[in-house]
Design an enzyme around this catalytic site. Structure first.
Site, PDB file in Angstrom:
ATOM      1  N   TYR A 193       0.845  -1.187   0.000  1.00 59.60           N
ATOM      2  CA  TYR A 193       0.000   0.000   0.000  1.00 59.60           C
ATOM      3  C   TYR A 193       0.883   1.240   0.000  1.00 59.60           C
ATOM      4  CZ  TYR A 193      -3.078   3.729   1.614  1.00 59.60           C
ATOM      5  OH  TYR A 193      -3.756   4.917   1.724  1.00 59.60           O
ATOM      6  N   GLU A 253      -3.261   7.615  -4.145  1.00 57.66           N
ATOM      7  CA  GLU A 253      -3.363   6.373  -3.372  1.00 57.66           C
ATOM      8  C   GLU A 253      -3.213   5.209  -4.333  1.00 57.66           C
ATOM      9  OE1 GLU A 253      -6.025   4.763   0.271  1.00 57.66           O
ATOM     10  OE2 GLU A 253      -7.152   5.195  -1.568  1.00 57.66           O
TER      11      GLU A 253
END
Length: 397
Positions: free
Chosen positions: A118, A206
């Site tokens: 992530y 993101e």
């Protein structure tokens, strides 16, 4: 302004960030043609078919499917296109899928197992510095990772006056447990990703997941990008990426009249000039027992026409049971706002919700005279606190 995944990946690619080969399609036939082109480029015969909406959690909602042949590509596209995709971020009403991204499948066989990480870049407002947040445990359950194992979430703070340094990129690759070619590729990935964030004036990048393939390549397998609206004048190409179908229709209508509007969950419509005064107005409504239904700033040069447009927009929200107009006449003249209130009554027709008006500043007395002489049922107030109490009072009957 939010972007679709395929649009965000276009930006990433311009800055040298590795992304899977992908083509957007709006029909099942286009999806098959896109899959054929990707197969010719990559030599791979598996594809991801991904719904394009402004929301995360698409995989859990059935908006991401893997196809093993062209017939499956067509079937997946038929299943996804036109569906109302419901995820944790769309709300129960969901969002209609109007296009899909056909993308090469990067979960291919190799010497090692693929890994998901992530990574996001955003502004740390407390420090007034940029920040990269990352984790070795990426994927669909990153929220659960943050809640249950916060030690698996790392942060790297970047001074905007200095920029991202090489040692910071290497530190991140090390914390992700990488070595060899994967380490080098991740360092390059992070460096280029930060360049894309700065170069596009983004508010958020993101990437979930960042994918390490079985042959140690690093890809942005998914991409969520939000661009600072105040910087769009520098990026006409990005501004052209706006998809109004993904936005609240009332907010789209407000933008056509240069009104700053954000829908909230309350029942008191607010019309104010100035963001600070709007925030104070919403606070005083809450303190008085009410609940604001919106943030609406008509701006410092509000004309009667703009005030009328603001009324129309507020009244489109069926949850609005009363309206509070709070104007401080600095640049804007209170008599002009009052004329807008009267015109709104005449042009819109019968307005059944009660309206409380507070006018202070330039030509406030003239504005009050216009309202008093109009014969309209408008409650007036001098103090903001009194105006908020009037609103909550008329709601209670």
């Amino acid at each position: 302004m939010n972007l679709h995944e395929y649009q965000g990946k276009q930006i990433l690619k311009e800055y040298g960030v590795a992304v899977p080969e992908g083509i957007v399609a709006e029909t099942p036939g286009d999806a098959v043609e896109a899959a054929q082109v990707i197969q010719e480029k990559t030599g791979m015969n598996k594809w991801a078919v991904k719904a394009q909406i402004h929301a995360g959690g698409r995989g859990k909602g059935g908006g991401v499917k893997i196809a093993g042949n062209l017939d499956e590509v067509k079937q997946c596209a038929e299943d996804i296109l036109g569906m109302m995709l419901i995820t944790a971020q769309t709300g129960p009403e969901g969002k209609q899928v109007r296009r899909v991204l056909i993308e090469q499948n990067i979960f291919y066989d190799g010497e090692s197992q693929p890994q998901e990480y992530y990574m996001s870049i955003l502004l740390n407002r407390d420090l007034a510095k940029n920040m990269i947040m990352y984790s070795p445990r990426g994927g669909m359950n990153i929220e659960q990772v943050a809640e249950e194992t916060p030690g698996q979430i790392f942060t790297e703070v970047i001074d905007p006056n200095v920029g991202l340094q090489g040692f910071q990129c290497r530190k991140m690759a090390f914390n992700l447990g990488l070595a060899g070619d994967a380490f080098k590729n991740m360092v390059r990935f992070v460096s280029n990703l930060y360049k894309a964030y700065i170069g596009s004036d983004a508010a958020l990048f993101e990437i979930n997941p960042v994918m390490k393939t079985s042959d140690n390549k690093i890809f942005a397998a998914d991409c969520k990008v939000s661009v600072d609206n105040n910087a769009l004048f520098r990026h006409p190409d990005i501004q052209d990426m706006r998809d109004i179908h993904e936005e609240d229709p009332i907010e789209v209508e407000a933008s056509k009249h240069d009104l700053s509007y954000v829908k909230l969950d309350g029942n008191v419509g607010c019309m104010v000039n100035g963001a600070g005064l709007a925030m104070a107005t919403m606070d005083i409504i809450k303190l008085s027992g009410g609940n604001p239904a919106n943030f609406l700033d008509v701006g410092g040069t509000a004309s009667a026409g703009r005030v009328e447009a603001a009324f129309r927009i507020i009244l489109k929200d069926p949850s609005v049971e009363a309206i509070l107009v709070n104007i401080f006449g600095g640049i804007v003249r209170c008599d002009r706002v009052a004329r807008g209130v009267v015109d709104a009554y005449k042009n819109i027709g019968e307005i059944t919700v009660p309206i409380v008006v507070r006018l202070q500043g330039t030509n406030a007395e003239e504005g009050k005279e216009i309202l008093d002489g109009s014969g309209l049922s408008v409650h007036s107030a001098i103090l903001l606190e009194d105006a908020a109490r009037l609103v909550t009072g008329v709601l209670k009957g």
